[in-house]
Motif scaffolding. Structure first.
Motif, PDB file in Angstrom:
ATOM      1  N   ASP A 258      46.354 127.808 -37.625  1.00 55.94           N
ATOM      2  CA  ASP A 258      46.510 126.501 -36.990  1.00 55.94           C
ATOM      3  C   ASP A 258      45.156 125.940 -36.561  1.00 55.94           C
ATOM      4  O   ASP A 258      44.878 124.753 -36.740  1.00 55.94           O
ATOM      5  CB  ASP A 258      47.427 126.599 -35.767  1.00 55.94           C
ATOM      6  CG  ASP A 258      48.870 126.876 -36.151  1.00 55.94           C
ATOM      7  OD1 ASP A 258      49.241 126.607 -37.313  1.00 55.94           O
ATOM      8  OD2 ASP A 258      49.617 127.349 -35.280  1.00 55.94           O
ATOM      9  N   SER A 259      44.309 126.786 -36.004  1.00 56.87           N
ATOM     10  CA  SER A 259      43.002 126.292 -35.544  1.00 56.87           C
ATOM     11  C   SER A 259      42.191 125.717 -36.707  1.00 56.87           C
ATOM     12  O   SER A 259      41.514 124.707 -36.565  1.00 56.87           O
ATOM     13  CB  SER A 259      42.222 127.397 -34.833  1.00 56.87           C
ATOM     14  OG  SER A 259      42.034 128.508 -35.682  1.00 56.87           O
ATOM     15  N   TYR A 260      42.289 126.334 -37.865  1.00 58.55           N
ATOM     16  CA  TYR A 260      41.605 125.827 -39.054  1.00 58.55           C
ATOM     17  C   TYR A 260      42.157 124.454 -39.437  1.00 58.55           C
ATOM     18  O   TYR A 260      41.401 123.525 -39.720  1.00 58.55           O
ATOM     19  CB  TYR A 260      41.770 126.817 -40.211  1.00 58.55           C
ATOM     20  CG  TYR A 260      41.100 126.385 -41.493  1.00 58.55           C
ATOM     21  CD1 TYR A 260      39.755 126.650 -41.708  1.00 58.55           C
ATOM     22  CD2 TYR A 260      41.812 125.715 -42.486  1.00 58.55           C
ATOM     23  CE1 TYR A 260      39.134 126.267 -42.890  1.00 58.55           C
ATOM     24  CE2 TYR A 260      41.202 125.330 -43.665  1.00 58.55           C
ATOM     25  CZ  TYR A 260      39.868 125.604 -43.858  1.00 58.55           C
ATOM     26  OH  TYR A 260      39.253 125.208 -45.024  1.00 58.55           O
ATOM     27  N   SER A 261      43.469 124.317 -39.422  1.00 58.68           N
ATOM     28  CA  SER A 261      44.060 123.032 -39.821  1.00 58.68           C
ATOM     29  C   SER A 261      43.712 121.930 -38.822  1.00 58.68           C
ATOM     30  O   SER A 261      43.497 120.787 -39.202  1.00 58.68           O
ATOM     31  CB  SER A 261      45.564 123.156 -40.029  1.00 58.68           C
ATOM     32  OG  SER A 261      46.283 123.000 -38.859  1.00 58.68           O
ATOM     33  N   PHE A 262      43.606 122.266 -37.512  1.00 63.01           N
ATOM     34  CA  PHE A 262      43.209 121.262 -36.519  1.00 63.01           C
ATOM     35  C   PHE A 262      41.764 120.811 -36.774  1.00 63.01           C
ATOM     36  O   PHE A 262      41.455 119.619 -36.716  1.00 63.01           O
ATOM     37  CB  PHE A 262      43.311 121.823 -35.096  1.00 63.01           C
ATOM     38  CG  PHE A 262      44.691 122.290 -34.714  1.00 63.01           C
ATOM     39  CD1 PHE A 262      45.843 121.714 -35.262  1.00 63.01           C
ATOM     40  CD2 PHE A 262      44.854 123.312 -33.804  1.00 63.01           C
ATOM     41  CE1 PHE A 262      47.108 122.154 -34.904  1.00 63.01           C
ATOM     42  CE2 PHE A 262      46.116 123.755 -33.435  1.00 63.01           C
ATOM     43  CZ  PHE A 262      47.239 123.181 -33.994  1.00 63.01           C
ATOM     44  N   ALA A 263      40.884 121.757 -37.080  1.00 60.14           N
ATOM     45  CA  ALA A 263      39.487 121.414 -37.367  1.00 60.14           C
ATOM     46  C   ALA A 263      39.394 120.586 -38.641  1.00 60.14           C
ATOM     47  O   ALA A 263      38.659 119.596 -38.703  1.00 60.14           O
ATOM     48  CB  ALA A 263      38.640 122.687 -37.483  1.00 60.14           C
TER      49      ALA A 263
ATOM     50  N   LEU B  34      36.714 129.000 -28.138  1.00 57.16           N
ATOM     51  CA  LEU B  34      36.372 127.582 -28.170  1.00 57.16           C
ATOM     52  C   LEU B  34      35.461 127.347 -29.363  1.00 57.16           C
ATOM     53  O   LEU B  34      34.426 127.998 -29.499  1.00 57.16           O
ATOM     54  CB  LEU B  34      35.662 127.170 -26.880  1.00 57.16           C
ATOM     55  CG  LEU B  34      34.953 125.822 -26.869  1.00 57.16           C
ATOM     56  CD1 LEU B  34      35.958 124.686 -27.050  1.00 57.16           C
ATOM     57  CD2 LEU B  34      34.174 125.656 -25.581  1.00 57.16           C
ATOM     58  N   ILE B  35      35.858 126.438 -30.214  1.00 57.89           N
ATOM     59  CA  ILE B  35      35.045 126.072 -31.369  1.00 57.89           C
ATOM     60  C   ILE B  35      34.788 124.577 -31.263  1.00 57.89           C
ATOM     61  O   ILE B  35      35.730 123.775 -31.225  1.00 57.89           O
ATOM     62  CB  ILE B  35      35.754 126.408 -32.695  1.00 57.89           C
ATOM     63  CG1 ILE B  35      36.127 127.898 -32.732  1.00 57.89           C
ATOM     64  CG2 ILE B  35      34.870 126.024 -33.877  1.00 57.89           C
ATOM     65  CD1 ILE B  35      37.067 128.256 -33.846  1.00 57.89           C
TER      66      ILE B  35
ATOM     67  N   VAL C 233      38.350 122.772 -30.805  1.00 59.49           N
ATOM     68  CA  VAL C 233      39.625 123.475 -30.891  1.00 59.49           C
ATOM     69  C   VAL C 233      39.532 124.661 -29.944  1.00 59.49           C
ATOM     70  O   VAL C 233      38.568 125.432 -29.994  1.00 59.49           O
ATOM     71  CB  VAL C 233      39.921 123.966 -32.331  1.00 59.49           C
ATOM     72  CG1 VAL C 233      41.199 124.792 -32.369  1.00 59.49           C
ATOM     73  CG2 VAL C 233      39.988 122.801 -33.297  1.00 59.49           C
ATOM     74  N   VAL C 234      40.510 124.802 -29.077  1.00 62.19           N
ATOM     75  CA  VAL C 234      40.562 125.919 -28.142  1.00 62.19           C
ATOM     76  C   VAL C 234      41.840 126.694 -28.418  1.00 62.19           C
ATOM     77  O   VAL C 234      42.922 126.111 -28.491  1.00 62.19           O
ATOM     78  CB  VAL C 234      40.560 125.427 -26.676  1.00 62.19           C
ATOM     79  CG1 VAL C 234      40.635 126.615 -25.718  1.00 62.19           C
ATOM     80  CG2 VAL C 234      39.336 124.570 -26.392  1.00 62.19           C
TER      81      VAL C 234
END
Length: 181
Positions: free
Chosen positions: A59-64, A81-82, A71-72
């Protein structure tokens, strides 16, 4: 993060050329310090700016990929945190001020105490180009005395004696703290 430490964190840089053992040494120092009850933060410099912490399918990849600038990901025990922005080393150190130790891989020109990793004789040149060098961690077996004659107050360690390096760092910090009193 837990409560703020009553003192500033001890900051140590591990610097050297590629494949000199910086990450391995930092992992060993971290093991030693955390087993002694110290809170340790590690900052790694990526000079090529190609790292990715999340990967396709998360999910974090898709948000980025959708364009999020930050993205947290949080759970009961971890926070990641990215951000899509540069952060100054000094700002990250302030952010991590609640830790007992901050170990930094890289950032050769930063003004913090440094251990320089040396795998080959020609790498001793690096020591002459840097400030705040407190020691050498070497893969070399030859007589260290000739290399050390020009530099006073510089300590030599073997790369194979990581526990000795960790004990030396802790004792060095204790000595410095007593002098401040």
């Amino acid at each position: 993060m837990s409560e703020k430490s009553s003192t500033s964190p001890h900051i140590l840089q591990i610097v050297g050329y590629k494949n000199s053992g910086k990450s391995t040494l930092i992992a060993e120092l971290t093991r030693y310090l955390t087993s002694a009850g110290r809170k340790v933060a590690v900052i790694k410099h990526d000079g090529h700016d190609h790292f990715e912490m999340d990967h396709e399918g998360t999910d974090s990849y898709s948000f980025a990929q959708a364009g999020a600038d930050a993205v947290v990901v949080m759970s009961e025990k971890r926070t990641a945190l990215i951000e899509r922005q540069a952060t100054r080393l000094e700002d990250m150190i302030k952010y991590l001020s609640a830790y007992d130790w901050i170990l930094i891989e890289g950032y050769k020109q930063a003004p913090y105490p440094k251990l320089v990793m040396v795998r080959e004789d020609k790498e001793f040149f690096l020591i002459e180009t840097l400030q705040d060098v407190i020691g050498i961690v070497s893969w070399l077996e030859h007589d260290k005395k000739e290399c050390m004659e020009e530099r006073e107050n510089l300590v030599w360690h073997s790369v194979h004696e990581t526990e000795d390096i960790a004990r030396w760092l802790v004792s060095l910090k204790r000595h410095q703290e007593k002098r401040k009193l």
